[in-house]
Every structure is written in C-alpha cells, then in structure tokens.
Design an enzyme around this catalytic site. Structure first.
Site, PDB file in Angstrom:
ATOM      1  N   ALA B  51     -98.435  24.062   9.932  1.00  0.00           N
ATOM      2  CA  ALA B  51     -98.099  24.775  11.166  1.00  0.00           C
ATOM      3  C   ALA B  51     -96.593  25.046  11.305  1.00  0.00           C
ATOM      4  O   ALA B  51     -96.190  26.187  11.543  1.00  0.00           O
ATOM      5  CB  ALA B  51     -98.655  24.011  12.371  1.00  0.00           C
ATOM      6  N   GLN B 199    -105.241  19.702  -0.227  1.00  0.00           N
ATOM      7  CA  GLN B 199    -103.809  19.569   0.074  1.00  0.00           C
ATOM      8  C   GLN B 199    -103.322  18.140  -0.113  1.00  0.00           C
ATOM      9  O   GLN B 199    -102.161  17.922  -0.434  1.00  0.00           O
ATOM     10  CB  GLN B 199    -103.511  20.011   1.524  1.00  0.00           C
ATOM     11  N   ASP B 240    -102.230  21.331  14.354  1.00  0.00           N
ATOM     12  CA  ASP B 240    -101.998  22.779  14.328  1.00  0.00           C
ATOM     13  C   ASP B 240    -101.886  23.351  15.732  1.00  0.00           C
ATOM     14  O   ASP B 240    -101.205  24.357  15.944  1.00  0.00           O
ATOM     15  CB  ASP B 240    -103.091  23.477  13.524  1.00  0.00           C
ATOM     16  N   ASN B 250    -106.723  20.282  14.190  1.00  0.00           N
ATOM     17  CA  ASN B 250    -106.044  19.929  12.947  1.00  0.00           C
ATOM     18  C   ASN B 250    -107.028  20.164  11.797  1.00  0.00           C
ATOM     19  O   ASN B 250    -108.204  20.457  12.008  1.00  0.00           O
ATOM     20  CB  ASN B 250    -105.551  18.472  12.993  1.00  0.00           C
ATOM     21  N   LYS B 251    -106.540  20.023  10.592  1.00  0.00           N
ATOM     22  CA  LYS B 251    -107.316  20.265   9.369  1.00  0.00           C
ATOM     23  C   LYS B 251    -108.720  19.683   9.466  1.00  0.00           C
ATOM     24  O   LYS B 251    -108.918  18.580   9.958  1.00  0.00           O
ATOM     25  CB  LYS B 251    -106.562  19.625   8.199  1.00  0.00           C
TER      26      LYS B 251
END
Lengths: 354, 354
Positions: B51, B199, B240, B250-251
């Site tokens: 982000a 990631q 995010d 979030n992810k």
C-alpha cells in the site's frame, strides 16, 4: 479412470498396484509394488496418501510380506510379519488408520496361528481384500449420512483431498459431495488448494472434474473471506486421527479453517470411518504430528522450481489439531455424531465393532 | 541492495525506477518507467505492490504525467492531471494509500493553480519527492513504536510482505522486526508464504536474508498450528485500508491468521501509516475488495507451471477483512492505538495531519 481403485491387487504377480498421486493431474501413472519395503516407501513418499487409503495399503503390504516370505516355520513367519508390521507402522505417524489396519491384521494372524505358513499367507491376503471392500462400503454409508446434511444449491468448502484417491474408492468428505451430486443435488465446491502439496488443486479438482461437480479453486487463506461473504453453507473435511474427546488431527490448515467456520456460524463437518477414532488418546495433545521435509514448502515437486531464496529454511508440519469445540459433527459409517463427543465417539465405535 | 529504494526517481531521463518484484528472488531487475500508462500497468501487474509503495508510485506517476504533458494552458494541464489521476486511481481499488496520495497531490495542485505550467510540473515532482521522504520517515517512526512491543527472543508470524519492498524503504510490519533486530533484540520470524503470489516466500524471505534476521518459511495454513504450540509471541501484519471502526483490509489470509491469534491469545498487531486509515468508511463492509485473475491461483508466474487441471476454474480475492475485534493494536507513525478504535483512529489522524 473414475472407477479405477486407488489401491488394487494383481493376483497374477502378485503385486499391489497404486495410482501415483505425486504426478496427478499432469500424468496418470500406475505403480506396481512387489515388496514390503517398496510399500513403506510409497506411503512415506506419498505415492499413496489419505488415512483410509494408507490403512488398506499397509494391509496389502503385510500380504506382500507374507507371500514373499521364505520362512519355513510358522514361528519364523509370524516373527517376519511382526517386523514388517513395525516397518509399515513407522512410514507415517499421524494417521490412525495405518496402525488400525496393521493391528487388526496382526490379531487376525494371531487368531489363526495354528495355520500352516501357506494358509497364513492366504489369510493375510484375504484380510487385506476384506479391508479394501469394507473401506468402499464404509465410504458409501458415510456418504449417505453426510449427504442428508446438504441441501440442493449448497456451496461447501473442502480441504485437502478426501475423495476416491484418499480411500480405496469413493471417498469420505468428498464422497458426501459425490453422493449428494448423484442424488441430483446441485452442490458447488470451493476447493482449498492445500499447500504445501496442493492435494486440493491437483487431486480434488481432478476428481471433481471427472464427477462433473461444479467447483472453483481457492488459496487456503481465502476460505475465511468466502465464509464472511455468507456464500458458504458447510465445511467438509476428512480426518487422520480423532482423540477420545473429539479433537481432530487433519491436514495442516484445518484448524484455521475450523476457526473461520466457527466465527461465521458455518457448520464444520468431519467425515471419517470409525477406524480413524483412537480412544486411547484423551485429547489432541497426545496425537503425534508428522513434520515433513522443508523442501515441500520451499519448492514445487522435488526442487524442480524454487519458490523462495535458495538459502531459505522452512518448517513443514503436515497436520494440525482442530479442537473438538470447533467441530459441529462427525459423519461416520454408523451415523452422524453430535456433542458431547466423548460419549458419541465411544458409542459409535461400539456400534461399528463387528 | 539493502539500501536500494523500491521506488526512486531518475531526474536525468526523467523516469521512475522500480524494482521488478515479480521476478524476485530469482532476478533482481530494475524497470524504468516514463509514462503514466506504464505506471498504471506497473501497479496493476504488481511490478510494485504494498500500500505505501503504490501510493508514492502514483504520486510519481502524476509527476511523470505532468512532465510529459504538452498542454500550453494551465487549464488544459490541470484537466490532463485530473485524467491521469483517474487512471492511476483505477489501477488497484483496495489500498487506501493510492487514493490518499492522488487526492493529496491534486489538492496541492489546486492550491497552486495560479502557477504557470512549468511551475506546476515542478510542484508535482516536489510533492512526489516529499511523499517518498515522508514514507521513509513514517516507517522509521512506526518501527520504533512497534519494536517496543517485542522482547528479546520473541518469535513473530508475519504475513505477505511489508518490508522495504512494500514501501519506499524500511517497511511497516517488517520495519518493526528490522528495528528490533537493529536494537540487538533476537527476533525469529515465521514467514507465511502468502499464496497465491508468494510475497512471503519470495520477498519477505529475501529481505530477511539480507537483514540477517532469523526466519523460517511456513505455509499459510500452518500459522495456527505454531500458535497452538505456544511458540509464537506476536503476529505482525500491514494493512491496505482501515475503516473508521478498525476493520482492516489486508492481504488474503489475514482474517484467518487473526482468528488463530485471537483463539490462542497471541497479540495481533497491524502496522501502517495513518494514510492507510479511511474514516469515510464506517466499517469493513464498505471496503472494495479487488478480485484478481484466476491464473494467479491456477499456475505459478504467468501459466509457466500449472498447479491444477488445465480446465480448472478459480476465485482469487486479493484481500479480506479482519474485524476490529480481532486486532490488539494498530502501530502508526503517531503511536500505538488501542481500542476503542473509533476514537483512537480518528485521534491519530488529527495528530498526523500537517
């Protein structure tokens, strides 16, 4: 392929024939296995996996050990079988069905110890064949009990693989979906890919394709978000071992899936034969959890494709423990078990015993 | 490499220079970007992600749009910038920082609309440079507040990537680990691999290697099992977008991770700049969740290696919502925020506003 057994027997060779699950869905390959050492390796390397399937495989392993034995006396033969049993038992520690099948087969041997060696050999093979047939019948009974819990139009989340490939044929949790589908219920499956070995992406997706069941693949971490959106009616998983209090050892990720189901009031069903229940363990704390090699996390298929830096380290527990408080019900071949599980599990075992 | 900025500016070209995060850790490649369309593509395709990093990238995108503009009048120039802003805003919908950086830059433009076109061009670039510097300073402040929450010897679980690569430099949640490490605290990180784009395995593991921080990679589904064993002291994630009530986008996978932390009484910390807080949204229900292409789930890197049957379908939500009730605290550049979050989040924004 749909009706191919995961574990089958070639009486001519004699040999055990396994579908090599490491190569699916890219390649469909059968492996012929002629020695107990090769059976141990196949279980350890996950050529065959799934608690019910490895139980039956181990029983055939004992049959192979028996047929290959050069023992001339009953005593020597029985000692060899005890050794083979220990080898097989050590192949993978968590699944209850493995030791259940071995213990069962050894007691059949013991009950028939007056037989001659060639009779004992035949007895071992008969017992393996009986377990294989019983597994299929058990799966079909579970499927019928479980399918009653699903409605036409339901969406279910499924973790790992619990289909034909995890059993001799038909499946446990996926058998429930299969039977509901065969009944004409429209069921949609959100398939957890199930890292690290991707049993969901590789095996469950492959089975559902063949059955014509509607599905979509998701990453394991996405299961909670679909439940949050209210689009999931049930979670269905198998089990590798269930303790007396209802704690469940199952494929890594099951605990977090059960937490999400509990948080979102989605029923969480474990589907398993009673051979998965181990009343000798008071709770999940006593269940031995296998930790597998880090390479399964660090790369896809035997280091062919690295997913992380070359020097990375990893931890790889193969199973986790889902506390009984997160389980809505167990679906077994003798019926659907509700809490309090300490009672319903032991009653189920009594009911199941021959 | 350790001090390479994720997002930097080449005044000679002029061009924006990004580390291509799609190729790490196999290849370290820089991409030069000279048009706003290329900036949009880089954000959408996740050449750059995280982000804070995409916020600063978008500001540089506006600077590039300005410098490339052929507009002869202020009015035409401002209209072009509005258009570029809309393009950039649409690149990814969930991260708050993207629209925050764009809105901030547009108001600076508006405040300076009396300037000539060449002055406006310089203003845009100055604003992007200011945001980049502010991001680094902000990360270092968060890191200090967050590191106070960690003890020597702690093990933390970290999801996705929130390090230098998710920001201009230093990182949010991973910045906390980095600062604790630089303080001499021994911290061990269990790194969630973070499917589907890995990631954690690719970026976080790579960053921790370079920092010399002890870590082990785990599959996302294993996080709960390590918390069950009592071997985890904290969970650290970024965010995010955070709604006014403290719900966090979030992810994907963060919600299930937070559930496990809550169930096992492990503190769950979200580390983020106040630019991630969006008080215009009452709760997480109002946060738009990006769904990305199924190919990210079905194969590794652009269909190079299929993970599932060729005909498989997939769903791929990129984020989920973690309810505020599961968050122990937010760590921001103005301090650690505790419940009730509706109060502490709005106070933090007041404190942060220039």
């Amino acid at each position: 392929l749909k009706d191919m057994r995961t574990v089958s027997w070639d009486p001519e060779a004699p040999a055990l024939i396994l579908i090599d699950q490491r190569l699916l869905p890219v390649e469909f390959t059968l492996i012929r296995i002629e020695t107990v050492d090769a059976v141990v390796a196949a279980i350890r390397d996950m050529v065959v996996r799934g608690a019910p399937a490895i139980g039956v495989t181990a029983a055939y392993g004992l049959a192979l050990a028996g047929l290959r034995s050069g023992a001339s006396s009953r005593q020597a033969f029985l000692a060899e079988m005890e050794q083979a049993a220990e080898l097989l038992r050590s192949a993978r520690p968590t699944a209850s069905n493995l030791s259940w099948a071995i213990d069962g087969t050894l007691s059949v041997l013991k009950a028939n110890q007056a037989q001659a060696v060639d009779e004992l050999q035949a007895t071992l093979l008969e017992e393996a064949e009986r377990l294989a047939e019983a597994d299929i019948a058990t799966n079909r009974r579970m499927a019928r009990f479980g399918a009653d819990l699903l409605e036409n139009g339901d969406t279910v989340i499924h973790h790992c693989n619990t289909g034909s490939l995890a059993t001799v044929e038909y499946g446990t949790a996926l058998g429930v979906v299969r039977w509901a589908h065969e009944q004409g219920k429209r069921i949609h499956v959100l398939v957890d890919e199930t890292r690290p070995r991707l049993q969901g992406a590789r095996l469950t997706a492959w089975e559902l394709e063949q059955l014509g069941v509607s599905y979509e693949l998701i990453v394991d971490g996405a299961a909670g978000s679909f439940m949050q959106k209210g689009s999931v009616d049930a979670v269905l998983v198998g089990a590798d071992r269930v303790a007396a209090n209802g704690d469940v050892a199952n494929k890594i990720g099951t605990y977090m899936l059960a937490l999400a189901a509990h948080d979102q009031h989605v029923p969480f069903y474990c589907v398993l034969p009673t051979s998965t229940i181990d009343l000798s363990l008071q709770s999940g704390d006593e269940i031995q959890i296998e930790e597998r090699e880090p390479g399964e996390v660090l790369s896809l298929r035997h280091n062919e494709r690295a997913l992380a830096p070359a020097t990375a380290r990893a931890r790889n527990p193969a199973f986790d423990i889902t506390p009984a408080r997160l389980v809505t019900a167990f679906v077994t071949e003798v019926g659907v078990l509700r809490p309090p599980f300490r009672d319903s599990l032991s009653q189920a075992l009594e009911k199941a015993s021959p």
